[in-house]
Design an enzyme around this catalytic site. Structure first.
Site, PDB file in Angstrom:
ATOM      1  N   PRO A 132      -1.456  -5.892  -3.135  1.00 18.95           N
ATOM      2  CA  PRO A 132      -0.717  -4.757  -3.098  1.00 18.95           C
ATOM      3  C   PRO A 132      -1.199  -3.571  -2.155  1.00 18.95           C
ATOM      4  O   PRO A 132      -2.529  -3.513  -2.563  1.00 18.95           O
ATOM      5  CB  PRO A 132      -0.310  -4.117  -4.488  1.00 18.95           C
ATOM      6  CG  PRO A 132      -1.307  -4.975  -5.277  1.00 18.95           C
ATOM      7  CD  PRO A 132      -1.721  -6.243  -4.489  1.00 18.95           C
ATOM      8  N   LYS A 133      -0.513  -2.828  -1.342  1.00 16.81           N
ATOM      9  CA  LYS A 133      -1.156  -1.803  -0.719  1.00 16.81           C
ATOM     10  C   LYS A 133      -1.310  -0.264  -1.758  1.00 16.81           C
ATOM     11  O   LYS A 133      -0.201  -0.120  -2.154  1.00 16.81           O
ATOM     12  CB  LYS A 133      -0.431  -1.416   0.625  1.00 16.81           C
ATOM     13  CG  LYS A 133      -1.238  -0.363   1.406  1.00 16.81           C
ATOM     14  CD  LYS A 133      -0.458  -0.273   2.816  1.00 16.81           C
ATOM     15  CE  LYS A 133      -1.220   0.325   3.547  1.00 16.81           C
ATOM     16  NZ  LYS A 133      -1.750   1.907   3.363  1.00 16.81           N
ATOM     17  N   VAL A 134      -2.553  -0.070  -1.993  1.00 17.67           N
ATOM     18  CA  VAL A 134      -2.595   1.131  -2.651  1.00 17.67           C
ATOM     19  C   VAL A 134      -2.273   2.340  -2.043  1.00 17.67           C
ATOM     20  O   VAL A 134      -2.804   2.677  -0.888  1.00 17.67           O
ATOM     21  CB  VAL A 134      -4.206   1.057  -3.366  1.00 17.67           C
ATOM     22  CG1 VAL A 134      -4.148   2.283  -4.541  1.00 17.67           C
ATOM     23  CG2 VAL A 134      -4.442  -0.364  -4.172  1.00 17.67           C
ATOM     24  N   GLY A 147       3.488  -1.312  -0.276  1.00 17.16           N
ATOM     25  CA  GLY A 147       3.585  -2.377   0.822  1.00 17.16           C
ATOM     26  C   GLY A 147       2.643  -3.266   0.241  1.00 17.16           C
ATOM     27  O   GLY A 147       1.976  -3.204  -0.830  1.00 17.16           O
TER      28      GLY A 147
END
Length: 286
Positions: free
Chosen positions: A25-27, A169
């Site tokens: 997951p994009k943090v 994202g």
């Protein structure tokens, strides 16, 4: 010691799956390089700005000198999602008493996704999957630290989950990628964009930018941000061909238009103050 971070390219065809990649997951925070040298901890932004003072809860030593790459983030207690505006508030706070207060009311978390040095050894030439194994073997010093989870191969499945949860994202990274201090196609981002329709109510004079407006609850238009990315030369030419007939006034910075031109934009999300976050023009609405 600061190391210039490895930067993401945009995945050319959106969400994808590939056995040679891991996906995480994009943090939604800001990049942070954590550097512990001779037992002393320093924190740096991606542009080598020292931000150690802003995050005292992250100035916690590990068992040996180490350099990490990751994101510092804050969580919205109402949604459980990363709150970008909150972490920007933490980053911009300079007064020490206020910083100390915010560590309790708006705590930061360091979400680690890579380890670049450990026990005096430079790990950047190791394949990513080996660096991940080292990272997962480490004992974290407090609950303010976490390791970003990843899965192998199933990028589209992860993106569907991220989309359903309203998260930012997904990042796909080649398992065998070495760590390089530049933008690389070995690391690809897929953003979970939102979409909206807006009116173009003006444009900037000095550099390119279309002023976006949206209706408020009463139906009256209000400012919603500035579109600076996305339109092709043909779109800009079409806009110039129409806009001079719609001018209603100007000031030092902007020319204002009748809100006759409508556009579809994609953006990261709406800010709490009702503004478009990073709007990108997609097309005119006719």
């Amino acid at each position: 010691m600061f190391i210039n971070p490895m930067l993401l390219e945009t995945a050319p065809a959106g969400a994808f799956s590939h056995s040679g990649f891991i996906f995480e997951p994009k943090v939604d925070g800001h990049r942070l390089i954590y550097s512990q040298q001779s037992g002393s901890v320093r924190l740096y932004t991606r542009h080598n700005n020292d931000c150690t003072r802003q995050y005292p809860e992250l100035v916690m030593p590990f068992d040996s000198d180490i350099i990490f790459d990751g994101e510092v983030a804050c969580t919205d207690p109402g949604t459980g999602l990363n709150d970008f505006e909150a972490v920007m508030s933490r980053f911009s706070t300079r007064q020490q008493s206020k910083i100390n207060q915010l560590t309790k009311t708006l705590p930061a978390t360091f979400a680690i996704f890579d380890v670049l040095q450990y026990k005096g050894k430079d790990l950047r030439k190791l394949p990513l999957i080996e660096r991940k194994a080292i990272l997962h073997s480490l004992k974290l010093p407090s609950s303010s630290f976490g390791i970003v989870p990843h899965i192998e191969g199933a990028g589209e499945e992860l993106f569907s989950q991220i989309e359903a949860m309203g998260m930012e994202g997904v990042v796909g990274k080649r398992k065998d990628s070495q760590y390089v201090s530049r933008r690389s196609k070995d690391w690809l981002k897929v953003i979970n964009w939102s979409q909206a329709e807006v009116y173009i109510s003006g444009y900037k004079k000095a550099e390119f930018g279309w002023l976006a407006s949206v209706p408020d609850a009463s139906g009256k238009l209000r400012p919603a941000g500035i579109i600076e990315h996305g339109p092709s030369p043909k779109h800009k030419q079409a806009f110039r061909g129409v806009c001079q007939q719609l001018v209603t006034g100007e000031d030092k910075n902007n020319v204002y238009l009748e809100p006759r031109i409508k556009a579809k934009v994609k953006m990261r999300n709406w800010t709490k103050s009702g503004m478009l976050r990073i709007p990108v023009f997609m097309d005119f609405v006719v």
